[in-house]
Write a protein that holds these residues in place. Structure first.
Motif, short mmCIF file in Angstrom:
data_model
loop_
_atom_site.label_atom_id
_atom_site.label_comp_id
_atom_site.label_asym_id
_atom_site.label_seq_id
_atom_site.Cartn_x
_atom_site.Cartn_y
_atom_site.Cartn_z
N ARG A 84 0.85 -1.20 0.00
CA ARG A 84 0.00 0.00 0.00
C ARG A 84 0.88 1.23 0.00
N PHE A 85 1.69 1.35 -1.03
CA PHE A 85 2.69 2.42 -0.96
C PHE A 85 2.10 3.82 -1.13
N PHE A 86 0.92 3.94 -1.78
CA PHE A 86 0.31 5.27 -1.88
C PHE A 86 -0.06 5.79 -0.50
N THR A 87 -0.67 4.91 0.30
CA THR A 87 -0.99 5.28 1.68
C THR A 87 0.26 5.64 2.45
N ARG A 88 1.31 4.90 2.17
CA ARG A 88 2.55 5.15 2.90
C ARG A 88 3.11 6.52 2.56
N ILE A 89 3.06 6.86 1.29
CA ILE A 89 3.59 8.17 0.88
C ILE A 89 2.73 9.29 1.46
N LYS A 90 1.41 9.07 1.41
CA LYS A 90 0.48 10.07 1.97
C LYS A 90 0.78 10.28 3.45
N ASN A 91 0.98 9.16 4.15
CA ASN A 91 1.28 9.24 5.58
C ASN A 91 2.58 9.96 5.85
N ILE A 108 3.89 12.29 4.04
CA ILE A 108 3.73 13.73 3.83
C ILE A 108 2.98 14.36 5.01
N LYS A 109 1.93 13.66 5.43
CA LYS A 109 1.11 14.24 6.50
C LYS A 109 1.67 14.00 7.89
N ARG A 163 3.36 10.51 13.75
CA ARG A 163 3.48 11.38 14.91
C ARG A 163 2.10 11.76 15.44
N GLN A 164 1.18 12.05 14.50
CA GLN A 164 -0.17 12.42 14.93
C GLN A 164 -0.82 11.28 15.72
N THR A 165 -0.65 10.05 15.22
CA THR A 165 -1.23 8.91 15.93
C THR A 165 -0.62 8.76 17.31
N ALA A 166 0.70 8.92 17.38
CA ALA A 166 1.38 8.79 18.67
C ALA A 166 0.87 9.84 19.64
#
Lengths: 266, 338
Positions: B123-130, B132-133, B137-140
Motif C-alpha cells: 500500500r505504498f500510496f498510503t505510505r507516501i500520503k502518511n 507527507i502528512k 506522529r499524529q497517531t502517537a
C-alpha cells in the motif's frame, strides 16, 4: 539556636538544588527543597507525605547525609554532621526502597550484617556474632538465615534483613524511604507491628516517606506535608489526617480516599 | 460467553534440583469489559500466571493447560507461530516497574512508533500520503492524549530516565492500547506511585475498560486501593487459586481462611481507631515449593485445620464464589472476634 536536650533532629532553613553547571544555575534556579524548618523531639516518629516531585526523597536523603544541602543546617542531637560524624553514622540508619538491590547478593546475611560493625566499631569477632544473632532475633528471623544468601530469601525476609542491618548499631533513628508498601496486607501488618514494637521497646524513632496514609497513621506521631519543596503542614498525625484545614492537604486526602478505595462503612 | 477461558493451567520450572510445579491447576475465565484482580503473597505465582497467559517463552519454563480459549478460538490446536500472532494482537502486557521495562537507550518517540500497527508494503500510496502528512506522529500524540498526557512534545522527545514513574506508566499504557487489545494484563501497576498518580492511573484504566470493553486482569497486593476498581477478586496461595468471587461476596463473606486473614489485616490497617496499636496477624510462613505439603497447602497456618485437611481440597462452587477448602467459613465469620 534550638535547645539540644530534647530535640532529636532539627532542620532549619534547609535548601537543596541539584548540583549543576554555573550556566544553568545562573538562568534557572529551581530549588528542590526550599527553606524547610521543623524539629522532632526525642522518641517521636515522623512520616513525610506529599505529591510527586515534592522533594520527599531529597529531604530524607539530606537527613541521612546522602546528599549535601545547598543551604541550611541539620542538627542531630544538637550537633552538626561535620562536628560529629561518628555519632550520626551510628544513630541514624537508612533503609532503602528496593529490598532486592539493597542487599549485596554475593555476601551471606551474616557478612552483610557484619559490615556496619566492622566500619563503625572495634568489636571482637564473638561479640559481633552475638550482636548479629540478637538482632536477627529482634526482627523475627530464625538463626538459620545467617548463613544464607539474599537470593534464597523471600521478599519479607529480605526486608527484615535490611531492617536488621539498620538496627545492628543500636541506632536512635531509622530512616526508610517508601519501603513498606508493595507487600501483601498480611506482611504489611507484620512489618508495621515490628516497627511499633521497636518504637515501644527500644525507643527507636522512625522517619518514613510513604504514599500509604494508613501506614503513616499506624506508625507515626507527626506528619510533614510537602508540596513543591516547601512545608505545607507539620503537626500531629491524627489532627492532620482527620481535620486539616489546608487546601493542599485536603486535596491529598481527597485523592487518597478516591472512589476506588475501600471505605469502612460501605 | 467468556472472552478468555483457561482450564487447569500448570507452570513448571526446571531447576538444578528437578522440576518444580509452581502454578498448580489454575482456572480463569474473564468476560468482556470486566476487571479481575489477582492478589496473594509474594511468591505465590501471580506473575507466572500472567506470563503463562502471554505464553512468554523461556527455556526453563514448561506450560501446560487442558483448555486455552481466546474469543472461542482454541489456541492449543494452533501452531506456535499462529498462536503468537493471535496473542500478540489481542493481549497486551504491562510489566512491573515501568521505568525498567522501557528501553533506556531509545527515545519514547521511537518506542511508540515501534508498537503502532504497520502498513503493508504494497500500500505504498498510503505510505507516501502518511509520510507527507506525518501521520505516525499524529497517531502517537493521539495515543498519549488518550492516556492522559498533555505535554506530548516533551514526552516524545525524552528518554525514559528523564520522565517520572507516572509518566512512564502512562506511556506504557499508551503503548499497550495502541494495538487495541481485547485483554490488558497489568502486573502491579500502582505500586510505588504517588497518591494522586495512583488515582489517575486507575481512572485511566477504568475508562479503557468501560469505553472500549477491554477486559483487565490486574495483579495488586494493595487490595484496599483497588476495592471498587475490580469486579472480581481471585486470591492465590502457594500456586493455587484458593478463592475467587465477586467483590461483594468476597469482602462480606470470605470462605477460605487465607482470604479472611488478608481482608482482616487490610481492614485493621484501615481502621483509624487502631493508630499505634498492634494488629493480630497470621503467623507461620509460606510453604517452600520444594517441599509442598500433600494436603491443603494452607493447612500448617490455618487455625481451623482438622484431620481431613491432609487431603487436598477440591474447588467447591458456591453461589457467587469458588473456594478450595474443606471447612468453609460461615456467613459473618469475618467480623466475629475469636
Amino acid at each position: 539556636m534550638i535547645s539540644s536536650t530534647e530535640t532529636l533532629i532539627s532542620v532549619s532553613g534547609l535548601c537543596y538544588r541539584n548540583p549543576s553547571s554555573w550556566f544553568t544555575r545562573m538562568f534557572r534556579s529551581d530549588f528542590i527543597l526550599k527553606n524547610i524548618t521543623f524539629s522532632l523531639n526525642d522518641g517521636e516518629s515522623l512520616a513525610i507525605i506529599g505529591e510527586e516531585r515534592s522533594g520527599k526523597s531529597e529531604l530524607i536523603s539530606a537527613i541521612a547525609g546522602l546528599i549535601t544541602p545547598t543551604k541550611g543546617i541539620i542538627l542531630y542531637n544538637g550537633q552538626t554532621y561535620e562536628s560529629n560524624h561518628q555519632m550520626r553514622a551510628q544513630n541514624f540508619r537508612m533503609i532503602f526502597q528496593d529490598q532486592e538491590t539493597a542487599l549485596n547478593r554475593k555476601l551471606r546475611v551474616i557478612d552483610i550484617l557484619q559490615i556496619p560493625l566492622l566500619i563503625n566499631t572495634d568489636m571482637a569477632e564473638n561479640e559481633r556474632v552475638e550482636r548479629i544473632y540478637s538482632t536477627l532475633n529482634l526482627v523475627d528471623l530464625p538463626d538459620s538465615i545467617a548463613t544464607r544468601y539474599p537470593s534464597e530469601l523471600s521478599y519479607g525476609q529480605m526486608k527484615r534483613v535490611s531492617f536488621a542491618r539498620a538496627l545492628i548499631l543500636n541506632p536512635k533513628v531509622i530512616l526508610a524511604n517508601k519501603s513498606i508498601s508493595s507487600f501483601d496486607p498480611n506482611l504489611r501488618a507484620h512489618i508495621c507491628n515490628m516497627i511499633l514494637r521497636l518504637q515501644k521497646e527500644r525507643k527507636i524513632s522512625t522517619i518514613i516517606t510513604t504514599s500509604d496514609l494508613e501506614i503513616a497513621r499506624k506508625i507515626s506521631d507527626k506528619i510533614l506535608v510537602l508540596c513543591k519543596g516547601e512545608v505545607v503542614e507539620f503537626g500531629d498525625t491524627r489532627k492532620i489526617l482527620n481535620s486539616s484545614q489546608n487546601e493542599i492537604t485536603q486535596r491529598l486526602l481527597r485523592n487518597y480516599n478516591n472512589e476506588y478505595r475501600f471505605k469502612r462503612d460501605s | 460467553m467468556a472472552l478468555l477461558d483457561i482450564r487447569n493451567l500448570t507452570v513448571k520450572i526446571k531447576t538444578s534440583e528437578g522440576i518444580l510445579t509452581i502454578v498448580d491447576k489454575v482456572s480463569l475465565t474473564i468476560n468482556p469489559g470486566k476487571i479481575l484482580a489477582l492478589a496473594g503473597a509474594s511468591g505465590s505465582g501471580k506473575s507466572l500466571v500472567m506470563q503463562a497467559i502471554m505464553m512468554l517463552r523461556r527455556d526453563n519454563v514448561i506450560y501446560s493447560a487442558d483448555r486455552f480459549k481466546l474469543d472461542d478460538k482454541d489456541l492449543l490446536k494452533l501452531s506456535s507461530h499462529q498462536r503468537r500472532k493471535i496473542i500478540g494482537e489481542n493481549i497486551s502486557f504491562i510489566m512491573q516497574e515501568p521505568k525498567r521495562s522501557l528501553d533506556p537507550s531509545l527515545k519514547i518517540k521511537t518506542q511508540i512508533y515501534e508498537v503502532m500497527p504497520k502498513i503493508k508494503w504494497y500500500r505504498f500510496f498510503t505510505r507516501i500520503k502518511n509520510l507527507i502528512k506525518n501521520t505516525k506522529r499524529q497517531t502517537a500524540i493521539a495515543l498519549l492524549h488518550r492516556s492522559g498526557i498533555k505535554d506530548h512534545s516533551r514526552i516524545l522527545n525524552s528518554y525514559p530516565s528523564q520522565l517520572s514513574d507516572v509518566e512512564c506508566q502512562k506511556v506504557m499504557i499508551a503503548m499497550a492500547v495502541a494495538s487495541e487489545p481485547k485483554i490488558l494484563l497489568l502486573d502491579e501497576p500502582i505500586v510505588n506511585l504517588e497518591i494522586a498518580s495512583r488515582f489517575q492511573v486507575l481512572k485511566l484504566l477504568d475508562k479503557y475498560s468501560k469505553n472500549d470493553e477491554t477486559s483487565i486482569i490486574i495483579i495488586s497486593n494493595d487490595i484496599a486501593s483497588i476495592y471498587n476498581f475490580a469486579d472480581e477478586f481471585a486470591f492465590m496461595y502457594a500456586g493455587q487459586i484458593v478463592e475467587r468471587g465477586t467483590r461483594e461476596q468476597i469482602f462480606k463473606n470470605p470462605r477460605h481462611p487465607y482470604t479472611a486473614s488478608l481482608i482482616r489485616s487490610m481492614m485493621e490497617m484501615n481502621n483509624p481507631d487502631n493508630a499505634k496499636k498492634f494488629i493480630p496477624v497470621l503467623t507461620g510462613k509460606h510453604p517452600d515449593y520444594k517441599h509442598m505439603p500433600i494436603g491443603c497447602r494452607f493447612g500448617a497456618r490455618c487455625r481451623y485445620a482438622k484431620r481431613r485437611c491432609n487431603n487436598m481440597p477440591e474447588i467447591t462452587m458456591g453461589k457467587n464464589s469458588q473456594y478450595r477448602c474443606h471447612f468453609p467459613l460461615p456467613d459473618g465469620a469475618l467480623y466475629s472476634d475469636d
